[in-house]
Design a protein around this motif. Sequence first.
Motif, mmCIF file in Angstrom:
data_model
loop_
_atom_site.group_PDB
_atom_site.id
_atom_site.type_symbol
_atom_site.label_atom_id
_atom_site.label_comp_id
_atom_site.label_asym_id
_atom_site.label_seq_id
_atom_site.Cartn_x
_atom_site.Cartn_y
_atom_site.Cartn_z
ATOM 1 N N GLN A 106 -76.342 -30.585 50.378
ATOM 2 C CA GLN A 106 -75.821 -30.011 49.131
ATOM 3 C C GLN A 106 -74.462 -30.613 48.748
ATOM 4 O O GLN A 106 -73.916 -30.300 47.691
ATOM 5 N N HIS A 152 -69.228 -22.905 43.860
ATOM 6 C CA HIS A 152 -70.544 -22.494 44.361
ATOM 7 C C HIS A 152 -70.373 -22.040 45.804
ATOM 8 O O HIS A 152 -69.748 -22.734 46.604
ATOM 9 N N TYR A 163 -72.126 -21.074 49.343
ATOM 10 C CA TYR A 163 -73.300 -21.182 50.202
ATOM 11 C C TYR A 163 -73.082 -20.307 51.432
ATOM 12 O O TYR A 163 -72.067 -20.434 52.124
ATOM 13 N N HIS A 177 -74.137 -17.593 45.981
ATOM 14 C CA HIS A 177 -75.082 -18.237 45.076
ATOM 15 C C HIS A 177 -76.335 -18.725 45.803
ATOM 16 O O HIS A 177 -77.436 -18.619 45.273
ATOM 17 N N THR A 178 -76.142 -19.266 47.014
ATOM 18 C CA THR A 178 -77.263 -19.834 47.758
ATOM 19 C C THR A 178 -77.199 -19.416 49.223
ATOM 20 O O THR A 178 -76.146 -19.546 49.856
ATOM 21 N N THR A 208 -84.697 -13.601 46.692
ATOM 22 C CA THR A 208 -84.838 -14.383 45.460
ATOM 23 C C THR A 208 -84.861 -13.478 44.241
ATOM 24 O O THR A 208 -84.286 -13.811 43.198
ATOM 25 N N GLN A 254 -80.530 -17.789 45.422
ATOM 26 C CA GLN A 254 -81.336 -18.957 45.789
ATOM 27 C C GLN A 254 -81.413 -19.049 47.302
ATOM 28 O O GLN A 254 -80.409 -18.851 47.987
ATOM 29 N N LEU A 275 -82.640 -21.456 50.561
ATOM 30 C CA LEU A 275 -83.088 -22.735 51.089
ATOM 31 C C LEU A 275 -83.406 -22.563 52.567
ATOM 32 O O LEU A 275 -82.566 -22.128 53.336
#
Length: 250
Positions: free
Chosen positions: A89, A200, A202, A225-226, A242, A247, A249
């Motif tokens: 990322q 962002h 993570y 965010h992720t 979700t 998000q 991964l």
Amino acid sequence: MTFQVRKQLILSSLEQNGSVEVKELAQKLNTSEITVRRDLTLLAEKGLLVRTHGGAVTLSLAKDPVHFSNKVATRQEQKEYIGRLAAEQINEGDTVFIDCGSTTFQLCPFIRHLKIRVITNSLPVVEELMGSLVGVNIMGGEIDADRQAVHGFMAIEHLKRYRVDKAFIGVDGLSLQYGLSANSEKEASITLAAAANAGHVYLLCDSSKLEKDKYFRFAPLSIVHTLITDQQAPADLVEQYTRRNLQVLN
């Protein structure tokens, strides 16, 4: 299933993860929680593990449960997998924050070749990235020798002065109901400061921490965010995250 078979499965799970929980073992062994508690007590009496509230930990973790080297040693394969995903990322030229967690530390081998800036409160991250193409900015403040990290008011003030493109943070627990939780207010305060200054956020979290609620609840899911986790994360749980606009991964 006999006690001897359950014993081997319990010790194998402990060796891999560093800790086990009664509910998870009961499902894995297809037996009752009462039986699991009795087994853990017997194994503790033999000096093979240490009982905790709701489960057990290895002897090394019981002696020094928060030491960074102990945390790194647990669920190593999953953490390396997460670290590799997280590194994908990051782009050349990024300024990123990496916190002091054992999972976020696994980013380091995969980003040494990148011309980026890293801001961190983690001494192992600094050591791992020294001599690489990465520019390192270490936060000032008080050093926690066990966690090998910098904490405190000055560390937070240091972090507030920088805008980062991406923040890579870890937690001790994550749940749909209560959000992010930690075993320490010190680590939670650093996480909040990093999230507030990042484009962002993570969250790097192995599947053993999903739907776990720890000592200090400090933030809702919405600050992330992720979520980057491993392949053992249950598909139905991933779907629920979700649906909460997170998000995932893995």
